[in-house]
Design an enzyme around this catalytic site. Structure first.
Site, PDB file in Angstrom:
ATOM      1  N   SER A 108      -0.304  21.165  42.631  1.00 14.03           N
ATOM      2  CA  SER A 108      -0.714  20.285  41.539  1.00 14.03           C
ATOM      3  C   SER A 108       0.400  19.303  41.201  1.00 14.03           C
ATOM      4  O   SER A 108       1.543  19.454  41.636  1.00 14.03           O
ATOM      5  CB  SER A 108      -1.068  21.107  40.288  1.00 14.03           C
ATOM      6  OG  SER A 108       0.069  21.802  39.820  1.00 14.03           O
ATOM      7  N   ASP A 112       6.533  33.151  44.022  1.00 11.16           N
ATOM      8  CA  ASP A 112       7.241  33.132  42.747  1.00 11.16           C
ATOM      9  C   ASP A 112       8.658  32.669  43.054  1.00 11.16           C
ATOM     10  O   ASP A 112       9.478  33.441  43.554  1.00 11.16           O
ATOM     11  CB  ASP A 112       7.242  34.526  42.128  1.00 11.16           C
ATOM     12  CG  ASP A 112       8.071  34.610  40.843  1.00 11.16           C
ATOM     13  OD1 ASP A 112       8.610  33.575  40.404  1.00 11.16           O
ATOM     14  OD2 ASP A 112       8.183  35.723  40.299  1.00 11.16           O
ATOM     15  N   TYR A 162      15.129  23.475  28.737  1.00 12.37           N
ATOM     16  CA  TYR A 162      14.632  22.608  29.808  1.00 12.37           C
ATOM     17  C   TYR A 162      15.728  21.648  30.280  1.00 12.37           C
ATOM     18  O   TYR A 162      15.968  21.501  31.481  1.00 12.37           O
ATOM     19  CB  TYR A 162      13.419  21.832  29.307  1.00 12.37           C
ATOM     20  CG  TYR A 162      12.745  20.981  30.336  1.00 12.37           C
ATOM     21  CD1 TYR A 162      12.016  21.554  31.378  1.00 12.37           C
ATOM     22  CD2 TYR A 162      12.806  19.595  30.270  1.00 12.37           C
ATOM     23  CE1 TYR A 162      11.377  20.766  32.325  1.00 12.37           C
ATOM     24  CE2 TYR A 162      12.171  18.797  31.207  1.00 12.37           C
ATOM     25  CZ  TYR A 162      11.453  19.391  32.238  1.00 12.37           C
ATOM     26  OH  TYR A 162      10.827  18.598  33.177  1.00 12.37           O
TER      27      TYR A 162
END
Length: 253
Positions: A15, A57, A159
């Site tokens: 995606s 993962d 982040y």
């Protein structure tokens, strides 16, 4: 490096920026391995572009090792690796009523930073064992930071830290791998039209777009994929972080 005929790995390739990158590389003749946590969407993307998908993962070293081995067994050893997998969790360091966000910090670092490092490490080991091309190159790794590594907003401490670390390790890794002919680059995207943006109210999106100078719009994931292809094609690009942001500078909030 000529992309045609090369094996490429794209994490988060099911995606957003990763999917656009996978499509772009496949359109240029690459054999693409999709490493994504979403097995169904990864398989759908692989079917679309004629690639190979592996549920991965990236925060798990064992999962990454198995995924790259699967790509190698199916498509061949990679010369190209693009790290797009990541999470964009937001939380204040100290929130309401003294609530801490150490759990958010831990998950963000594990997925964004450790995930990038895991994939880069295993991919580079495969590249180092390949014969050099006519250009002397054995491989190219492209990691994804964010403009938040310089312009982090309130709530983006985790982040920004993860993306800042990705940008910071670009030069030392490029210097380490230079003798083997493996280039390392990082892209720091600005505000792109990804699934996360599509989930926001139109009013919120318009407020975000108001801070983008020119082009006065969200970035298209295809433009990220285009820059990936340009970095791969240009052998003199190495050890640098490129902002892809239409001159955007994020405000405080």
């Amino acid at each position: 490096m000529d992309i045609s005929g090369q094996v490429a790995i794209v994490t988060g390739g099911a995606s957003g920026l990763g999917a656009a990158t996978a499509r772009k590389l496949a359109s240029l003749g690459a054999k693409v391995g999709i490493l994504d946590f979403d097995a169904d969407r990864g398989s759908a993307m692989a079917a679309e572009i004629g690639g190979h998908a592996v549920k991965t993962d990236v925060s798990s070293e064992d999962s990454v090792a198995a995924a790259i081995a699967s790509v190698k067994d199916t498509l061949g050893a990679p010369r190209i690796a693009v790290n797009c997998a990541g999470v964009g969790l937001a939380a204040r360091v100290v929130g309401r009523e003294g609530k801490l966000s150490t759990d958010v910090f831990d998950k963000t670092i594990k997925v964004n930073l450790y995930g990038t490092y895991n994939v880069m490490s295993y991919a580079m080991r495969e590249m180092a064992a390949l014969d050099p091309l006519d250009t002397g190159e054995r491989g190219v790794v492209i990691n994804t930071a964010s403009v938040a590594f310089q312009d982090g907003q309130v709530g983006q401490a985790a982040y920004a830290a993860s993306k800042g670390a990705i940008a910071a390790m670009t030069l030392p890794v490029a210097r380490e791998m230079a003798k083997l002919g493996v280039r390392i680059m990082t892209i720091a995207p600005g505000l792109f039209n990804t699934p996360m943006m599509e989930s926001l109210p139109e009013e919120t999106v318009q407020g975000i777009v108001a801070n983008i100078p020119f082009p006065h719009r969200l970035g298209n994931p295809e433009e990220y994929g285009l820059l990936v292809s340009q970095i791969i094609a240009n052998p003199y690009l190495n050890g640098e972080t490129i902002r892809l942001d239409a001159a955007t500078r994020l405000p405080q909030r």
